[in-house]
Design an enzyme around this catalytic site. Sequence first.
Site, PDB file in Angstrom:
ATOM      1  N   LYS A  27     -10.529  -2.340  18.841  1.00  8.20           N
ATOM      2  CA  LYS A  27      -9.131  -2.743  19.037  1.00  8.20           C
ATOM      3  C   LYS A  27      -8.734  -2.750  20.518  1.00  8.20           C
ATOM      4  CE  LYS A  27      -7.687  -2.684  14.548  1.00  8.20           C
ATOM      5  NZ  LYS A  27      -6.701  -3.463  13.804  1.00  8.20           N
ATOM      6  N   ASP A  45      -3.784  -9.811  13.209  1.00 10.81           N
ATOM      7  CA  ASP A  45      -3.886  -8.413  13.640  1.00 10.81           C
ATOM      8  C   ASP A  45      -2.823  -8.186  14.724  1.00 10.81           C
ATOM      9  OD1 ASP A  45      -4.584  -5.998  14.986  1.00 10.81           O
ATOM     10  OD2 ASP A  45      -6.546  -6.099  13.998  1.00 10.81           O
ATOM     11  N   ASN A  56       0.847  -1.196   0.000  1.00  9.81           N
ATOM     12  CA  ASN A  56       0.000   0.000   0.000  1.00  9.81           C
ATOM     13  C   ASN A  56       0.880   1.244   0.000  1.00  9.81           C
ATOM     14  OD1 ASN A  56       0.534   0.797   2.871  1.00  9.81           O
ATOM     15  ND2 ASN A  56      -0.416  -1.193   3.243  1.00  9.81           N
TER      16      ASN A  56
HETATM   17  N1  CTP Z   1      -3.144  -3.196  12.556  1.00 15.96           N
HETATM   18  C1  CTP Z   1      -2.327  -4.248  12.915  1.00 15.96           C
HETATM   19  N2  CTP Z   1      -2.400  -5.450  12.236  1.00 15.96           N
HETATM   20  C2  CTP Z   1      -3.263  -5.605  11.235  1.00 15.96           C
HETATM   21  C3  CTP Z   1      -4.108  -4.539  10.834  1.00 15.96           C
HETATM   22  C4  CTP Z   1      -4.012  -3.342  11.528  1.00 15.96           C
HETATM   23  O1  CTP Z   1      -1.537  -4.099  13.849  1.00 15.96           O
HETATM   24  N3  CTP Z   1      -3.301  -6.758  10.592  1.00 15.96           N
HETATM   25  C5  CTP Z   1      -3.093  -1.959  13.325  1.00 15.96           C
HETATM   26  C6  CTP Z   1      -2.561  -0.769  12.547  1.00 15.96           C
HETATM   27  O2  CTP Z   1      -1.148  -0.647  12.703  1.00 15.96           O
HETATM   28  C7  CTP Z   1      -3.305   0.373  13.221  1.00 15.96           C
HETATM   29  C8  CTP Z   1      -4.641  -0.229  13.598  1.00 15.96           C
HETATM   30  O3  CTP Z   1      -4.409  -1.630  13.669  1.00 15.96           O
HETATM   31  O4  CTP Z   1      -2.692   0.777  14.402  1.00 15.96           O
HETATM   32  C9  CTP Z   1      -5.768   0.047  12.660  1.00 15.96           C
HETATM   33  O5  CTP Z   1      -5.388  -0.240  11.330  1.00 15.96           O
HETATM   34  P1  CTP Z   1      -6.375   0.031  10.125  1.00 15.96           P
HETATM   35  O6  CTP Z   1      -5.762  -0.523   8.880  1.00 15.96           O
HETATM   36  O7  CTP Z   1      -6.830   1.451  10.143  1.00 15.96           O
HETATM   37  O8  CTP Z   1      -7.634  -0.807  10.560  1.00 15.96           O
HETATM   38  P2  CTP Z   1      -8.071  -2.257  10.283  1.00 15.96           P
HETATM   39  O9  CTP Z   1      -7.960  -3.053  11.547  1.00 15.96           O
HETATM   40  O10 CTP Z   1      -7.320  -2.835   9.119  1.00 15.96           O
HETATM   41  O11 CTP Z   1      -9.605  -2.039   9.955  1.00 15.96           O
HETATM   42  P3  CTP Z   1     -10.323  -1.570   8.561  1.00 15.96           P
HETATM   43  O12 CTP Z   1      -9.410  -2.016   7.449  1.00 15.96           O
HETATM   44  O13 CTP Z   1     -11.606  -2.234   8.605  1.00 15.96           O
HETATM   45  O14 CTP Z   1     -10.442  -0.064   8.652  1.00 15.96           O
END
Ligand code: CTP
Length: 403
Positions: free
Chosen positions: A350, A311, A213
Site C-alpha cells: 500500500k 482502492d 461487513n
Molecule cells: N482500503 C481502501 N480501499 C479499498 C480497500 C482497502 O482504502 N478498496 C484500505 C483500508 O481502509 C485499510 C487498508 O486499505 O486502511 C487495508 O485494508 P484491508 O481490507 O485490510 O486490505 P485489502 O487491501 O482489502 O487487502 P486483503 O483483502 O487482501 O487483505
Amino acid sequence: MSTLAGKHIVLGLSGGIAAFKSAELCRALVKEGVTVQVVMTEAAEHFMTAVTMQALSGRPVYTSQWDPREANNMAHINLSRESDAILVAPASADFMAKLLHGGADELLSLMCLARPIDKVPLIVAPAMNREMWNNPATQRNVAQLKADGIHVLDVGQGDQACGETGDGRMLEAEEILEDLEAFFTPKTLAGKSVLVTAGPTYEAIDPVRGITNLSSGKMGFAIARAARMAGAEVTLISGPVSLDTPRGVKRVNVRSAREMLQAVQANLPDQGVFVATAAVADWRPANSADQKIKKDGSGQTPELTFVENPDILATVTRSPAALKGDLFCVGFAAESHDLLAHATAKRLRKQVPLLVGNIGPATFGQDDNALLLVDALGARELPHASKQALAVELIADIARRVS
Ligand code: CTP
C-alpha cells in the site's frame, strides 16, 4: 483511561434550572476517576440540594464563605489551591457578569477571583434563556471573559425550560465531559487537518439487499475523536454505522466504496494526515438491479458477478500531496491470522509509512482492541485496551511523526 482520571475539579453551581444536569455531570466526572468538590451559590440551592451533590460527589458541599469547617476559615483560598480546574456549570448570566467585574460577595465568585490564574484554569458552561444569551450585554461579557483567559464553553440549542426555543441551553453532561477532556489534552496536532475513513461500506445488489461487513466504525470514530482532542480539524468519512459524531468533528456519511472515494477526494485538499480505518468492500456486484430481484418459482438462484472496488488508500497515497510528503498516510489491516507478516507485506504493497494491523474477527463491533504499528523500522505493539485509549496512543504516535 481518560485524561481526566486523577484530576481534582471544583464543580461550581450558580443558579439556573440547568443545575439538574450538574448532578449527572458530577456522577460522570466521578466515574471518570475525578475527585469532585462541589461549591454552590445560594441561588443554586433553589434548584438543587447540597445533599444530592454531596451524595453524588462523596464530599461535603461548600455553600458559604463563612464555613467553619475550614480551620483558617478561608474556604475560598483552600478549595482553589487544591484543584486542577474550576468548572462552573451552570454559569448563569448574572454569575458571568459578576466574574467579569471581579465580584466576590459569596463563596463561588470569591473563590474564582482568588484562584491562582496561571495554575487553576476557570471553565464556565453558560446556561440561560435565549434572549438573555443573545442580549448584547451577555455577548459582551462572554467576549471579555474569553479575553480574560476564562474558557467559556459553547451553549446548546433547542427547547428551553421557559417554553422558548433557541440558543442558551447548558450543554449536556457528556458534552461538557468531552469538552473538559479536550481541554486537558495536549494539542499535539494543533494547526493540522486530519481526514479519517471509518466503518464498512455497503454495496447494493438491488434496492433492498446489499453486501457489507461487520465493521462497527468504533476504531475510526475513536481516532477522529482523539485527533480532535489533540487540536486537529477533523473530517470523518463514515460508512453506514450507528455511532454519534464526536464533538467538533465534521462528518460525511456515505454508503458505497465509490461514494467513499468521492467524499475522500472532495475533502483531500489541505489535509495533513489521512487515516484509512474503513473496512472498504473489495468487490461490488457488477450490476445493481433497479428493482427488487424476485424469486421466479423455478428454484434458480440469481447469478451475481462482481467487479473490484477502487482502492481508496492507494488512490490517496498516489496523490500529489502524499507524493510530495505534505500528506502523511496511515493504513489499517484487518487480518484473521499471521498479523505481523500480513501487515508488513500490506504496508509495502500500500506504500504507506505507517500501517496499523489488527485481528478483524476479534475486534469488529467490540469496544476494545490491540494494535500492531508497523513502519519501515519494525513493529510496535499497543496491547489490549479500549479503542479510545488506543486511538489516543496512535494519535500521539502520528503527531510525533508529523511534527
Ligand atoms: N482500503 C481502501 N480501499 C479499498 C480497500 C482497502 O482504502 N478498496 C484500505 C483500508 O481502509 C485499510 C487498508 O486499505 O486502511 C487495508 O485494508 P484491508 O481490507 O485490510 O486490505 P485489502 O487491501 O482489502 O487487502 P486483503 O483483502 O487482501 O487483505
